[in-house]
Every structure is written in C-alpha cells, then in structure tokens.
Scaffold this motif. Structure first.
Motif, mmCIF file in Angstrom:
data_model
loop_
_atom_site.group_PDB
_atom_site.id
_atom_site.type_symbol
_atom_site.label_atom_id
_atom_site.label_comp_id
_atom_site.label_asym_id
_atom_site.label_seq_id
_atom_site.Cartn_x
_atom_site.Cartn_y
_atom_site.Cartn_z
ATOM 1 N N THR A 44 0.822 -1.217 0.000
ATOM 2 C CA THR A 44 0.000 0.000 0.000
ATOM 3 C C THR A 44 0.853 1.264 0.000
ATOM 4 N N LEU A 45 2.155 1.132 0.292
ATOM 5 C CA LEU A 45 3.028 2.316 0.382
ATOM 6 C C LEU A 45 3.049 3.107 -0.915
ATOM 7 N N GLY A 46 2.976 2.391 -2.013
ATOM 8 C CA GLY A 46 3.068 3.029 -3.331
ATOM 9 C C GLY A 46 2.015 4.119 -3.549
ATOM 10 N N GLY A 47 0.864 3.969 -2.924
ATOM 11 C CA GLY A 47 -0.229 4.929 -3.149
ATOM 12 C C GLY A 47 -0.156 6.157 -2.254
ATOM 13 N N LEU A 48 0.859 6.245 -1.417
ATOM 14 C CA LEU A 48 0.913 7.353 -0.441
ATOM 15 C C LEU A 48 1.730 8.526 -0.970
ATOM 16 N N ALA A 49 1.472 9.695 -0.378
ATOM 17 C CA ALA A 49 2.292 10.880 -0.693
ATOM 18 C C ALA A 49 3.689 10.660 -0.133
ATOM 19 N N PRO A 50 4.707 11.281 -0.750
ATOM 20 C CA PRO A 50 6.098 11.007 -0.372
ATOM 21 C C PRO A 50 6.362 11.104 1.137
ATOM 22 N N ASP A 51 5.901 12.169 1.797
ATOM 23 C CA ASP A 51 6.171 12.353 3.232
ATOM 24 C C ASP A 51 5.587 11.216 4.050
ATOM 25 N N GLU A 52 4.333 10.929 3.737
ATOM 26 C CA GLU A 52 3.599 9.902 4.460
ATOM 27 C C GLU A 52 4.251 8.529 4.233
ATOM 28 N N ARG A 53 4.652 8.322 2.996
ATOM 29 C CA ARG A 53 5.257 7.045 2.639
ATOM 30 C C ARG A 53 6.510 6.788 3.476
ATOM 31 N N LYS A 54 7.287 7.886 3.731
ATOM 32 C CA LYS A 54 8.531 7.745 4.474
ATOM 33 C C LYS A 54 8.255 7.293 5.908
ATOM 34 N N THR A 55 7.350 7.969 6.603
ATOM 35 C CA THR A 55 7.040 7.617 7.996
ATOM 36 C C THR A 55 6.401 6.244 8.084
ATOM 37 N N ARG A 56 5.414 6.016 7.197
ATOM 38 C CA ARG A 56 4.707 4.731 7.213
ATOM 39 C C ARG A 56 5.683 3.581 6.878
ATOM 40 N N GLY A 57 6.575 3.841 5.902
ATOM 41 C CA GLY A 57 7.568 2.822 5.517
ATOM 42 C C GLY A 57 8.453 2.451 6.699
ATOM 43 N N ALA A 58 8.933 3.492 7.414
ATOM 44 C CA ALA A 58 9.809 3.243 8.567
ATOM 45 C C ALA A 58 9.059 2.439 9.623
ATOM 46 N N ALA A 59 7.796 2.766 9.840
ATOM 47 C CA ALA A 59 7.000 2.067 10.853
ATOM 48 C C ALA A 59 6.789 0.601 10.470
ATOM 49 N N LEU A 60 6.514 0.380 9.163
ATOM 50 C CA LEU A 60 6.321 -1.010 8.708
ATOM 51 C C LEU A 60 7.602 -1.831 8.840
ATOM 52 N N ASN A 61 8.750 -1.219 8.529
ATOM 53 C CA ASN A 61 10.035 -1.936 8.674
ATOM 54 C C ASN A 61 10.292 -2.301 10.129
ATOM 55 N N ALA A 62 9.973 -1.368 11.039
ATOM 56 C CA ALA A 62 10.144 -1.644 12.466
ATOM 57 C C ALA A 62 9.230 -2.786 12.889
ATOM 58 N N LEU A 63 8.020 -2.772 12.355
ATOM 59 C CA LEU A 63 7.059 -3.833 12.667
ATOM 60 C C LEU A 63 7.566 -5.192 12.190
ATOM 61 N N LYS A 64 8.105 -5.176 10.958
ATOM 62 C CA LYS A 64 8.626 -6.415 10.387
ATOM 63 C C LYS A 64 9.740 -6.979 11.266
ATOM 64 N N ALA A 65 10.665 -6.080 11.713
ATOM 65 C CA ALA A 65 11.778 -6.533 12.551
ATOM 66 C C ALA A 65 11.251 -7.122 13.853
ATOM 67 N N THR A 66 10.252 -6.477 14.438
ATOM 68 C CA THR A 66 9.687 -6.953 15.706
ATOM 69 C C THR A 66 9.067 -8.339 15.539
ATOM 70 N N VAL A 67 8.317 -8.509 14.439
ATOM 71 C CA VAL A 67 7.656 -9.792 14.203
ATOM 72 C C VAL A 67 8.689 -10.899 13.960
ATOM 73 N N GLU A 68 9.710 -10.568 13.157
ATOM 74 C CA GLU A 68 10.744 -11.586 12.881
ATOM 75 C C GLU A 68 11.438 -12.008 14.163
ATOM 76 N N GLU A 69 11.747 -11.035 14.981
ATOM 77 C CA GLU A 69 12.400 -11.293 16.263
ATOM 78 C C GLU A 69 11.522 -12.207 17.130
ATOM 79 N N ALA A 70 10.242 -11.903 17.182
ATOM 80 C CA ALA A 70 9.312 -12.685 18.005
ATOM 81 C C ALA A 70 9.175 -14.112 17.489
ATOM 82 N N LEU A 71 9.098 -14.229 16.135
ATOM 83 C CA LEU A 71 9.011 -15.572 15.533
ATOM 84 C C LEU A 71 10.254 -16.396 15.860
ATOM 85 N N GLY A 72 11.444 -15.766 15.740
ATOM 86 C CA GLY A 72 12.715 -16.452 16.014
ATOM 87 C C GLY A 72 12.756 -16.935 17.450
ATOM 88 N N ALA A 73 12.402 -16.042 18.371
ATOM 89 C CA ALA A 73 12.460 -16.388 19.796
ATOM 90 C C ALA A 73 11.492 -17.530 20.106
#
Ligand code: 2NL
Length: 358
Positions: A44-73
């Motif tokens: 869905t990031l592709g449809g966002l305005a550049p500013d919004e895409r940056k913040t939302r992208g960073a948040a999604l990456n953080a979420l992904k890292a958290t989930v991967e970490e939890a799955l590993g543990a």
C-alpha cells in the motif's frame, strides 16, 4: 489507515499462542510470506504521498523486525522444549548386549601378500609397485625374452589396441618383472625389493586364470652369489610354510632372464589323496629363481662386472592354495561371501612370521 500498534499486538499474541513449531511456521507464512499480511501492507506504500510514505515505511520496517524477532524467539523456545521432552522420554539402556557387528574378512590373496611382506621385510626387502599396462621393452625385451618366444605370441598375451604410430602395442604385464626392470633403471644398487601384484595371461581353465597374482623378488648388490639366493629362499620356504626342517631342493632349470636358473621344490607327502607339506618322500615345485642374467643387468644400465644379483618368482594363488588347503583356483575370484567367511582372515590376525629370528 490501520493502526500498526494494534496489528503488532495482534500478531505478537498469535505468535505467543502458537502451540507447535508447525503452527509457528504457518503463522510466519501468513504474516511475512509472499501473499502475507505484512507484505500486503508494504504494497500500500506506493499509493501514499512522499512524506507519508517515508514515515509509514519506517514504521512497517520496524514492525517487520519486531515480528521476525518474536518468531525467532518463539521457534527457539519450541525447539528447546521439544529437545527437553525427548531427553526426558528417551532412555539408553547401557545394560543391553552389544549388537553383533557384521565383520568382514581379509581375502586369502591379501593375507598371503601381507605374510610375504612380513617375511621378506624381516630380511631387508621393501615393496615395489608399477603399472599393469606395460610396453614391450619393460615386459619382454629388457628381460632377454627373444622375439620368437611363445610368451610374446598373440595367443598367450593380452595386447592393447590400437597400435602406436611406430607399430608398437602396449601389453597387460605377463609377470611383475617389468617393475624390477624399472627399479634397476631408476635406482642405484644395493636393491632389495619384492614385487607383489596382478599379472595377466590369456589362459583360462581349472588351474589358470586370465588375471592372477605373482610375487617376484630382486636383490642386486656387489658380490651377491648363489649362496645368498639359496639361504634367502630356504629361509622363506620354512617361514612361510611354518615347518622348521622343511626339505628344500634346487633343481636346474631355464629362464631367459636368469643364468644359472633353478626351480625350488619343497618336501611333501601325497598319501591317501591328501597333501602334507614338510614330510614324506615327494617333492612339490613352488617357485623359480636364478642369478640375474648379465644381459638383463646391462639392459638396465648396470655393469655386470660390478653388480650381481638374484631374482625369484612365484604364484601367489598357488602358494596360498598349498598353505591354506584351498582346492580350486577359480573360487578366489567368485566373491562368494560364504567362501570368504570360510577361507578369509580376521583383520587383526597377524601374518604368520617367525617369532623373532631363527
Ligand atoms: C616363476 C619364475 C622367476 C624371475 C622370475 C626376474 C626378474 C628380473 C630379472 C631376472 Cl627383472 N629375473 N624374475 C627370475 C626367475 C624366476 O619366476 O616360476 N614364476 C612364477
């Protein structure tokens, strides 16, 4: 837009609730897989305005890292629990009897070669080896075997095709002598070698096999004479057949590569169909020998006035059959495991060898 904190909490709850490694893997695919929920959010990031895409992208990456970490543990914790469970359930009964190993046997040919190496090794011989495919020079010419000799005929010898440009053909060695020729050409005397190995002749019946084994021996030193030959071979016969007073006789003979030449017989008796070595009035031929012909020495670049030597040869199958009472030559090559269990040797059996020196 979805609240990512709520999404994260929901996923972490599901991960914590997964009851098995399989359920966990299922969950990983559902969230992170190609058609997974997080993957869908990223799309869905592709449809966002550049500013919004940056913040939302960073948040999604953080979420992904958290989930991967939890799955590993969670996966590590499942694995550990599974191992703990196995360790708790599995028991090793150290009082059970040992499983019988299917133990192999040493083939009588190998055993006999080991014995030959042990016996001649005690007398200062080392083992030499060489190619099975030889040229005319090393197999025949250097040994003073004339062109018209039957051994050179098509009928008796395996020749390899095609011929080389000069018309020559390679042969499967008909004896192990070419190894001694090579040794004499390459090394300065003193030479004291035995050469056990495969040899090939176009011969097949109850007492001949197209492939068989020979051992030859060669001694080249200054001042070597027939007395050395006799002492060495009498000692060998008595040790190999394990009969201290074994009668041994040398009978004049002829080989193109030795002069004089002799055949060696050992005393035996043939009573009631059985053969007994070392007793009785009969004789059994077991090997051929002689003083190396001066022409053979010269062919190998040795001066016959400076060096002399003796050589001998015998069939390994033949002496193994005599020592171990094996009646049929052909059985050596049949790979019949019942035969091998009967006639074979345990790997740690020592080759028969004199207990110290005589
Ligand atoms: C036999 C007899 C023999 C040799 C082999 C030999 C090798 C070289 C020079 C001189 Cl390079 N001689 N070998 C000598 C005499 C007899 O074998 O009845 N073999 C089965």
């Amino acid at each position: 837009m979805e609240n990512l904190d709520a999404v994260r909490d929901d996923w972490l709850r599901q991960i914590a609730a997964a009851g098995s490694a399989d359920a966990l893997e299922q969950l990983r695919v559902t969230i992170l897989g190609r058609n997974g929920q997080l993957t869908a959010l990223l799309k869905t990031l592709g449809g966002l305005a550049p500013d919004e895409r940056k913040t939302r992208g960073a948040a999604l990456n953080a979420l992904k890292a958290t989930v991967e970490e939890a799955l590993g543990a969670a996966k590590r914790s499942h694995d550990r629990a599974a191992l703990d469970q196995r360790l708790k359930e599995e028991r090793i009964d150290v009082t059970l009897p040992v499983k019988a190993e299917i133990d192999g046997r040493v083939h009588p040919i190998s055993q006999t070669i080991d014995e030959l190496i042990a016996i001649f090794g005690e007398m200062g011989f080392t083992v030499a080896e060489g190619p099975h495919i030889e040229d005319d020079f090393h197999n025949f010419t250097a040994l003073n075997i004339p062109a018209e000799h039957p051994a050179r005929q098509e009928h008796d010898t395996f020749y390899l095709t095609p011929r080389a440009a000069d018309g020559s053909r390679k042969v499967l060695r008909t004896h192990t002598s070419p190894v001694q020729i090579r040794t004499m050409m390459e090394t300065k005397p003193p030479i004291r070698i035995i050469v056990p190995g495969r040899t090939f002749r176009s011969d097949h019946d109850a007492t001949h096999s197209p492939m068989f084994h020979q051992v030859e021996g060669l001694v080249i030193e200054k001042n070597i004479h027939m007395g050395h030959l006799k002492g060495c071979l009498i000692e060998f016969c008595r040790t190999f057949f394990d009969v201290d007073d074994l009668p041994v006789r040398f009978r004049p003979s002829y080989f193109p590569f030795t002069e004089p030449s002799a055949e060696v017989d050992i005393g035996c008796s043939r009573e009631g169909g059985g053969l007994k070595i070392g007793a009785g009035a009969d004789w059994l031929e077991i090997l051929g020998c002689g003083m190396v012909h001066p022409k053979v020495l010269a062919n190998c670049g040795l001066d016959p006035a400076e060096y002399q030597g003796f050589a001998f040869g015998m069939g390994i199958e033949r002496i193994a059959m005599l020592k171990y009472g094996i009646p049929d030559l052909r059985t050596f090559y049949e790979s019949d495991l019942r035969w091998l269990r009967h006639y074979g040797f345990l790997p740690l059996e020592q080759p028969s060898l004199v207990s110290g020196t005589r």
